[in-house]
Write a protein that holds these residues in place. Structure first.
Motif, mmCIF file in Angstrom:
data_model
loop_
_atom_site.group_PDB
_atom_site.id
_atom_site.type_symbol
_atom_site.label_atom_id
_atom_site.label_comp_id
_atom_site.label_asym_id
_atom_site.label_seq_id
_atom_site.Cartn_x
_atom_site.Cartn_y
_atom_site.Cartn_z
ATOM 1 N N SER A 97 0.812 -1.217 0.000
ATOM 2 C CA SER A 97 0.000 0.000 0.000
ATOM 3 C C SER A 97 0.847 1.270 0.000
ATOM 4 O O SER A 97 0.343 2.350 -0.271
ATOM 5 N N TYR A 98 2.147 1.147 0.293
ATOM 6 C CA TYR A 98 3.035 2.313 0.297
ATOM 7 C C TYR A 98 3.875 2.409 -0.975
ATOM 8 O O TYR A 98 4.317 3.486 -1.350
ATOM 9 N N PHE A 102 6.458 8.234 -7.455
ATOM 10 C CA PHE A 102 5.843 9.503 -7.101
ATOM 11 C C PHE A 102 6.637 10.684 -7.654
ATOM 12 O O PHE A 102 7.856 10.618 -7.772
ATOM 13 N N ASP A 141 -0.892 5.722 7.095
ATOM 14 C CA ASP A 141 -0.668 6.775 6.112
ATOM 15 C C ASP A 141 0.647 7.529 6.311
ATOM 16 O O ASP A 141 0.848 8.583 5.706
ATOM 17 N N TYR A 160 0.932 10.027 3.333
ATOM 18 C CA TYR A 160 0.113 9.609 2.196
ATOM 19 C C TYR A 160 -1.292 10.160 2.361
ATOM 20 O O TYR A 160 -1.849 10.153 3.448
ATOM 21 N N THR A 161 -1.851 10.641 1.275
ATOM 22 C CA THR A 161 -3.255 11.044 1.240
ATOM 23 C C THR A 161 -3.943 10.021 0.332
ATOM 24 O O THR A 161 -3.514 9.810 -0.804
ATOM 25 N N ARG A 162 -4.996 9.401 0.826
ATOM 26 C CA ARG A 162 -5.657 8.328 0.087
ATOM 27 C C ARG A 162 -7.096 8.679 -0.225
ATOM 28 O O ARG A 162 -7.750 9.385 0.534
ATOM 29 N N ARG A 166 -6.613 4.348 -2.420
ATOM 30 C CA ARG A 166 -5.495 4.560 -3.348
ATOM 31 C C ARG A 166 -4.795 5.877 -3.020
ATOM 32 O O ARG A 166 -5.421 6.839 -2.622
ATOM 33 N N VAL A 167 -3.480 5.891 -3.222
ATOM 34 C CA VAL A 167 -2.700 7.107 -2.969
ATOM 35 C C VAL A 167 -3.040 8.133 -4.029
ATOM 36 O O VAL A 167 -3.109 7.832 -5.204
#
Length: 167
Positions: A97-98, A102, A141, A160-162, A166-167
């Motif tokens: 998930s990370y 980016f 996050d 992280y903003t989801r 999803r990021v």
């Protein structure tokens, strides 16, 4: 005789065999050859012990094909070394998930799982291992830079903003 060092390359640990160069990259003894054609430069490196082969092709007469090939070998070895180190398998399951590629104001960054540990890697460097930063999970996050070289920012967080997971 191709893979035996016949001539020293002054000022380096490299040697020449017949037609090929012999290079020490980390613990690996790599055999390689570069080439060019107007507008292109290439480099091939081969580890005869492990069978690892890296080919870098550039479409620029001054393209850093050798640097890219060496960087790829170092990245592969970093992943293999990380996989040998004891890790936390339970935490590693959540690393997906990370992970990702980016872009931000200061450039491109990859978050990757190597051997059950998260790393921040700058992918646009010829040697992406030269500034790898070890990350630790703070919460769902947030990551923290646990170890970092030189001018990096150890201790700072990556948030992280989801949206819909999803990021």
């Amino acid at each position: 005789r191709m893979q035996r060092g016949e001539w020293e390359i002054e000022g380096t640990d490299d040697r020449y065999g017949l037609v090929v160069g012999i290079h020490k990259i980390g613990e690996r003894r790599m055999i390689g050859h570069g080439g060019g054609f107007p507008g292109h430069i290439t480099r091939t490196l081969f580890d005869p012990v492990d069978g690892l082969t890296v080919v870098a092709l550039t479409n620029a007469i001054d393209g850093p094909a050798r640097e890219f090939a060496v960087g790829i070998v170092k990245l592969v070895d970093s992943a293999l070394d990380a996989a040998k180190a004891p890790g936390d398998e339970e935490a590693a399951a959540d690393h997906a998930s990370y992970a990702g590629h980016f872009a931000a104001l200061w450039g491109l960054t990859d978050v990757v799982d190597l051997g059950g540990r998260l790393w921040l890697v700058t992918p646009n460097q010829p040697d992406p291992t030269s500034a790898m930063e070890k990350l630790e999970v703070v919460d769902a996050d947030t990551l923290r830079i646990a170890e970092a070289p030189g001018y990096s920012s150890p201790g700072e967080t990556v948030r992280y903003t989801r949206s819909d997971g999803r990021v």
